[in-house]
Design a protein around this motif. Structure first.
Motif, PDB file in Angstrom:
ATOM      1  N   SER A  85     -31.782  -6.654 -66.938  1.00 47.49           N
ATOM      2  CA  SER A  85     -33.176  -6.647 -66.499  1.00 47.49           C
ATOM      3  C   SER A  85     -33.219  -6.735 -64.979  1.00 47.49           C
ATOM      4  O   SER A  85     -32.190  -6.951 -64.324  1.00 47.49           O
ATOM      5  N   ALA A 158     -35.475  -2.028 -70.224  1.00 48.51           N
ATOM      6  CA  ALA A 158     -35.309  -3.210 -69.373  1.00 48.51           C
ATOM      7  C   ALA A 158     -36.557  -3.388 -68.514  1.00 48.51           C
ATOM      8  O   ALA A 158     -37.106  -2.421 -67.992  1.00 48.51           O
ATOM      9  N   VAL A 193     -34.723  -7.293 -72.242  1.00 49.94           N
ATOM     10  CA  VAL A 193     -33.897  -6.097 -72.388  1.00 49.94           C
ATOM     11  C   VAL A 193     -33.727  -5.820 -73.873  1.00 49.94           C
ATOM     12  O   VAL A 193     -33.711  -6.744 -74.695  1.00 49.94           O
TER      13      VAL A 193
END
Length: 237
Positions: A85, A158, A193
């Motif tokens: 992320s 993400a 994510v």
């Protein structure tokens, strides 16, 4: 006949040497003083820069961009992935497939909101990448993108900065249908994510979610970065 010179013949020369020495010493002291003042000013400016940007300076070294080396070795007929992320609103997310960077700053295709990579589940070919600003952007382009994904595709997602403000029920359901268990809970500045697939019948085991909590956040108003690594089997009809 010898002539004797009475007096102090070297007094003038000695005075000149002393005067020169004092002038040199004064100049040296002045130079040292100027150097000390300069170093002090430079030190204060540098300290100010660090104090004004503690998050960005820390993250720049903590999360280097472009590295995709996975710790796991995937078996045959599997696709390897690494998904990170974003970190605060400073370091964009990173998505790698088979140890190759396919989304990130270096690729110039990462951005605020929800970042997505779509992979052909049979061949491993990267079909498309995109990002959708869910703070100030509209949700309709995201919905259209999700609906266009073909069955059998592997989908990697993400969040960067903020990915929930304009995320409506329809968009959440489309992502949930790809195997997400936590998309319905995704809130303001949460980190998330996910790796799923179009047409899956079960919930994905590849998902990480961290809620934003001012009392626990690692980066000021943002939680810690989350990372996901693993292997997914290639799609077999």
């Amino acid at each position: 006949m010898f002539t004797f010179k009475v007096g102090k013949p070297n007094i003038g020369k000695q005075s000149n040497v002393i005067r020169w020495f004092l002038q040199a010493l004064t100049l040296l002291i002045l130079l040292v003083f100027i150097l000390v003042v300069f170093l002090q000013l430079y030190s204060n400016q540098l300290k100010g820069i660090v104090e004004k940007a503690p998050v960005s300076s820390h993250l720049a070294t903590e999360h280097p961009e472009g590295l995709c080396q996975m710790k796991k070795v995937c078996p045959a007929n599997h696709l390897g992935f690494l998904v990170q992320s974003g970190a605060a609103n400073v370091v964009p997310p990173k998505i790698c497939v088979n140890n190759k960077l396919v989304l990130g700053t270096v690729m110039n295709n990462a951005g605020d909101g929800i970042n997505i990579v779509v992979v052909n589940g049979k061949t491993g070919e990267i079909l498309k990448t995109d990002h959708f600003n869910m703070y100030s952007g509209k949700v309709e382009p995201l919905i259209e993108f999700l609906k266009s994904i073909e069955t059998g595709s592997v989908v990697l997602m993400a969040v960067f900065d903020e990915g929930s403000r304009n995320l409506n029920d329809e968009a959440r359901k489309l992502i949930a249908d790809m195997g997400s268990s936590t998309i319905q809970s995704l809130g303001y500045r949460d980190n998330w994510v996910f790796v799923g697939g179009k047409g899956v019948s079960e919930k994905s085991s590849f998902e990480q979610y961290v809620k934003s909590d001012d009392s626990k956040n690692k980066y000021d108003n943002w939680p810690e970065m989350v990372e996901l690594e693993g292997c997914v089997p290639r799609y077999m009809e």
